[in-house]
Design an enzyme around this catalytic site. Structure first.
Site, PDB file in Angstrom:
ATOM      1  N   ASP A   5     -13.937   1.864  10.074  1.00  0.00           N
ATOM      2  CA  ASP A   5     -14.291   1.181   8.824  1.00  0.00           C
ATOM      3  C   ASP A   5     -14.261  -0.339   8.956  1.00  0.00           C
ATOM      4  O   ASP A   5     -13.938  -1.032   8.005  1.00  0.00           O
ATOM      5  CB  ASP A   5     -13.327   1.636   7.718  1.00  0.00           C
ATOM      6  CG  ASP A   5     -13.792   1.219   6.337  1.00  0.00           C
ATOM      7  OD1 ASP A   5     -15.003   1.257   6.091  1.00  0.00           O
ATOM      8  OD2 ASP A   5     -12.943   0.839   5.511  1.00  0.00           O
ATOM      9  N   ALA A  42       2.396  -9.172   5.083  1.00  0.00           N
ATOM     10  CA  ALA A  42       2.570 -10.553   4.664  1.00  0.00           C
ATOM     11  C   ALA A  42       1.233 -11.190   4.322  1.00  0.00           C
ATOM     12  O   ALA A  42       0.228 -10.963   5.007  1.00  0.00           O
ATOM     13  CB  ALA A  42       3.270 -11.351   5.760  1.00  0.00           C
ATOM     14  N   PHE A  43       1.218 -11.985   3.261  1.00  0.00           N
ATOM     15  CA  PHE A  43       0.016 -12.702   2.873  1.00  0.00           C
ATOM     16  C   PHE A  43      -0.247 -13.846   3.838  1.00  0.00           C
ATOM     17  O   PHE A  43       0.682 -14.507   4.314  1.00  0.00           O
ATOM     18  CB  PHE A  43       0.166 -13.259   1.453  1.00  0.00           C
ATOM     19  CG  PHE A  43      -0.503 -12.430   0.397  1.00  0.00           C
ATOM     20  CD1 PHE A  43      -1.520 -12.947  -0.375  1.00  0.00           C
ATOM     21  CD2 PHE A  43      -0.118 -11.116   0.184  1.00  0.00           C
ATOM     22  CE1 PHE A  43      -2.147 -12.183  -1.347  1.00  0.00           C
ATOM     23  CE2 PHE A  43      -0.735 -10.344  -0.778  1.00  0.00           C
ATOM     24  CZ  PHE A  43      -1.755 -10.875  -1.546  1.00  0.00           C
ATOM     25  N   LEU A  44      -1.518 -14.098   4.091  1.00  0.00           N
ATOM     26  CA  LEU A  44      -1.924 -15.281   4.831  1.00  0.00           C
ATOM     27  C   LEU A  44      -1.966 -16.478   3.883  1.00  0.00           C
ATOM     28  O   LEU A  44      -1.940 -16.312   2.655  1.00  0.00           O
ATOM     29  CB  LEU A  44      -3.298 -15.052   5.461  1.00  0.00           C
ATOM     30  CG  LEU A  44      -3.374 -13.932   6.504  1.00  0.00           C
ATOM     31  CD1 LEU A  44      -4.822 -13.733   6.954  1.00  0.00           C
ATOM     32  CD2 LEU A  44      -2.474 -14.218   7.684  1.00  0.00           C
ATOM     33  N   LYS A 100       0.862  -1.182   0.000  1.00  0.00           N
ATOM     34  CA  LYS A 100       0.000   0.000   0.000  1.00  0.00           C
ATOM     35  C   LYS A 100       0.895   1.228   0.000  1.00  0.00           C
ATOM     36  O   LYS A 100       1.656   1.444   0.945  1.00  0.00           O
ATOM     37  CB  LYS A 100      -0.928  -0.004   1.216  1.00  0.00           C
ATOM     38  CG  LYS A 100      -1.954  -1.126   1.182  1.00  0.00           C
ATOM     39  CD  LYS A 100      -2.981  -1.026   2.284  1.00  0.00           C
ATOM     40  CE  LYS A 100      -4.014  -2.150   2.184  1.00  0.00           C
ATOM     41  NZ  LYS A 100      -5.049  -2.073   3.225  1.00  0.00           N
ATOM     42  N   GLU A 138     -12.749 -11.391   9.564  1.00  0.00           N
ATOM     43  CA  GLU A 138     -12.454 -12.704   8.998  1.00  0.00           C
ATOM     44  C   GLU A 138     -11.920 -13.627  10.079  1.00  0.00           C
ATOM     45  O   GLU A 138     -11.288 -13.178  11.046  1.00  0.00           O
ATOM     46  CB  GLU A 138     -11.441 -12.587   7.853  1.00  0.00           C
ATOM     47  CG  GLU A 138     -11.980 -11.845   6.645  1.00  0.00           C
ATOM     48  CD  GLU A 138     -11.093 -12.011   5.410  1.00  0.00           C
ATOM     49  OE1 GLU A 138     -10.265 -12.942   5.388  1.00  0.00           O
ATOM     50  OE2 GLU A 138     -11.247 -11.204   4.471  1.00  0.00           O
TER      51      GLU A 138
END
Length: 526
Positions: free
Chosen positions: A395, A327-329, A222, A400
């Protein structure tokens, strides 16, 4: 006869003009793009006008503070992570493989197939463009930090306390070279399909990219959209606010300090947008949105009908751009997740209000409904509300959780970029789950009380923790001091609930089904 010849001549001239236009506007650019691929690395036409990419400056080594590890002997952060609260065994104890998110052998087989598929596609891509490259195929290393991070996720959190894997993962995301860049999946879904009539724009308007590193790990990038000292204007609705890269970084550090460990590891990095994004992407749409600004900075923007404008672009200086990398899960194929609307979701319209905003007894209905009536779900939502109040995030419309851990599984605190927008304002409505339900985990309350003490003051340990990031200072001083002020608000709210119901009814040691305080009394005292 002369007239007939003249008509034929005009027809031939018209056909010739159409053919020339087609060659110039359609076939010509394709031929030039193919030739450019042979002559130089993948780029965009405007890159020829840009100055040579400036090498990324070698960052000064940040002072690292490992949880519970080394560092300054007088460090408040080290003292915090050495406190018994951060070292006592977690409940329930981990009993076996069923408490881990992934089965190691199955995950490794899946990742090996992914790497092999990626290598095949890259080879086909290069052959199609007649590109030659000395780069060897990507190899999957079992000891790669991102692999170990995935294998270490268990029912207690995304990573264990004092995990050396997280420190290594942050270091790798900060320094490893990128080998590909692409839009995120939600932005791909939006290409050409944005509804400009919507008041709330889809998440794709806030430009983010998926970067893959040389060890095959992935992170969500981002870019910086707002300066550190800029506050969100008072007239902005929460759903049109900018997403801030430094908020993502600070949220990870705060989450670790609170001992939640529900925010994916996130680090700041200076990214060379030419070398590390433009020249490694295979997405032609992403290539097409790069341009050079009048100030000779390399910029790019989101490819969406209402955002496809240079005024919405992000720009390097001239090539270097700040951003956060999260980091991606694990893939949803390996570890499915539920995306659940929050019971305290806000009205994403200019004038609407949700029931919880007008009904002080709203929690009575929530706690009687499944799954809030028989599990820790409601207590986890209250944890999340406390976290969001501290960072000022309004927001949180969904949360999840991993399906493997069932109804008592922890909530993953994703997408925190709309936090830390206004240090001068505390949005108390974010705490509605706490003051309407009057319930909090004992573990959470003990950590909050500890962080209110002078020896472990929240602003001090946050300031110290953020020093380890390359983009330090991540937060301005007013934002750090706002954390202390908001912490006191949380503790006062809990105290009001205790005075109304008693500590036994408010401070939870077990699932929410073991209690049933009266919400009307809770709101009267809050």
């Amino acid at each position: 006869m002369p007239g007939l010849r003249r008509d034929r001549l005009l027809t031939l001239l018209l056909l010739g003009a159409l053919l020339a236009a087609d060659l110039y506007f359609h076939l010509g650019p394709r031929v030039r793009r193919r030739l450019q691929h042979r002559e130089r690395p993948l780029g965009c036409p405007c890159a020829r006008r840009a100055a040579s990419p400036a090498p990324a400056p070698a960052p000064s080594a940040p002072r690292r503070v490992e949880p519970g590890g080394g560092g300054d002997p007088g460090s408040k952060l080290r003292a915090l992570f050495s406190h018994p609260l951060y070292n006592e065994p977690e409940e329930p104890p981990l009993l076996g493989p069923e408490d881990s998110l992934l089965a190691g052998p199955e995950a490794l087989r899946y990742y090996r197939r992914k790497v092999a598929r990626w290598n095949r596609r890259r080879k086909m891509y290069k052959e199609q463009l007649n590109l030659t490259s000395p780069e060897p195929p990507v190899q999957l290393r079992q000891d790669a930090s991102w692999v170990q991070f995935h294998l270490g996720i268990n029912r207690h959190g995304l990573y264990p306390r004092s995990s050396p894997v997280v420190s290594k993962l942050l270091q790798d995301m900060r320094h490893l070279p990128t080998i590909s860049a692409d839009y995120s999946q939600d932005e791909k879904a939006l290409l050409g399909a944005c509804d400009c009539s919507q008041i709330v724009k889809p998440s794709g308007v806030h430009l983010k990219l998926v970067l893959r590193f040389s060890d095959f790990g992935k992170a969500m990038f981002k870019p910086m959209r707002q300066q550190r000292d800029e506050e969100t204007p008072e007239d902005f609705f929460y759903f049109i606010d900018f997403q801030r890269h430094n908020a993502e970084i600070a949220a990870f550090h705060l989450d670790r300090i609170l001992d939640f460990r529900r925010v994916p590891p996130t680090v700041g990095r200076l990214v060379n947008v030419t070398k590390e994004i433009l020249e490694v992407t295979r997405n032609e749409i992403l290539q097409s949105v790069f341009f050079v600004s009048p100030a000779n900075n390399v910029c790019f923007f989101a490819k969406c009908p209402y955002m496809c404008k240079t005024e919405y672009a992000v720009c390097g200086s001239p090539h270097l751009l700040e951003g956060s990398l999260s980091a991606f899960l694990p893939s949803l194929n390996l570890a499915p997740r539920l995306s659940v609307p929050s019971p305290w979701i806000r009205s994403y319209s200019l004038a609407g209000r949700e029931e919880w905003e007008v009904n002080p007894l709203y929690c009575d209905a929530v706690k009687q409904a499944y799954p809030h009536n028989s599990s820790n779900r409601l207590l986890n939502i209250i944890d999340m509300a406390i976290f969001d109040f501290l960072i000022g995030n309004m927001d949180r419309h969904h949360y999840e959780m991993f399906t493997r851990f069932g109804e008592d599984g922890f909530l993953v605190h994703l997408d925190n970029a709309r936090g830390f927008g206004r240090h001068s304002h505390d949005e108390v409505s974010i705490l509605a789950p706490l003051f309407q339900c009057c319930r909090i985990k004992r573990k959470t309350l003990l950590h909050l009380q500890l962080l209110a003490q002078a020896d472990y003051r929240l602003s001090d340990v946050m300031r110290e923790s953020l020093l380890e990031d390359q983009l330090s200072p991540v937060l301005t001083e007013p934002h750090l001091l706002a954390l202390d002020r908001r912490l006191q608000t949380i503790l006062r709210t809990v105290q009001n609930c205790i005075e109304a119901h008693g500590e036994q009814s408010v401070v939870a040691d077990g699932p929410v089904g073991q209690w049933a305080p009266d919400s009307s009394r809770a709101n009267a005292t809050s």
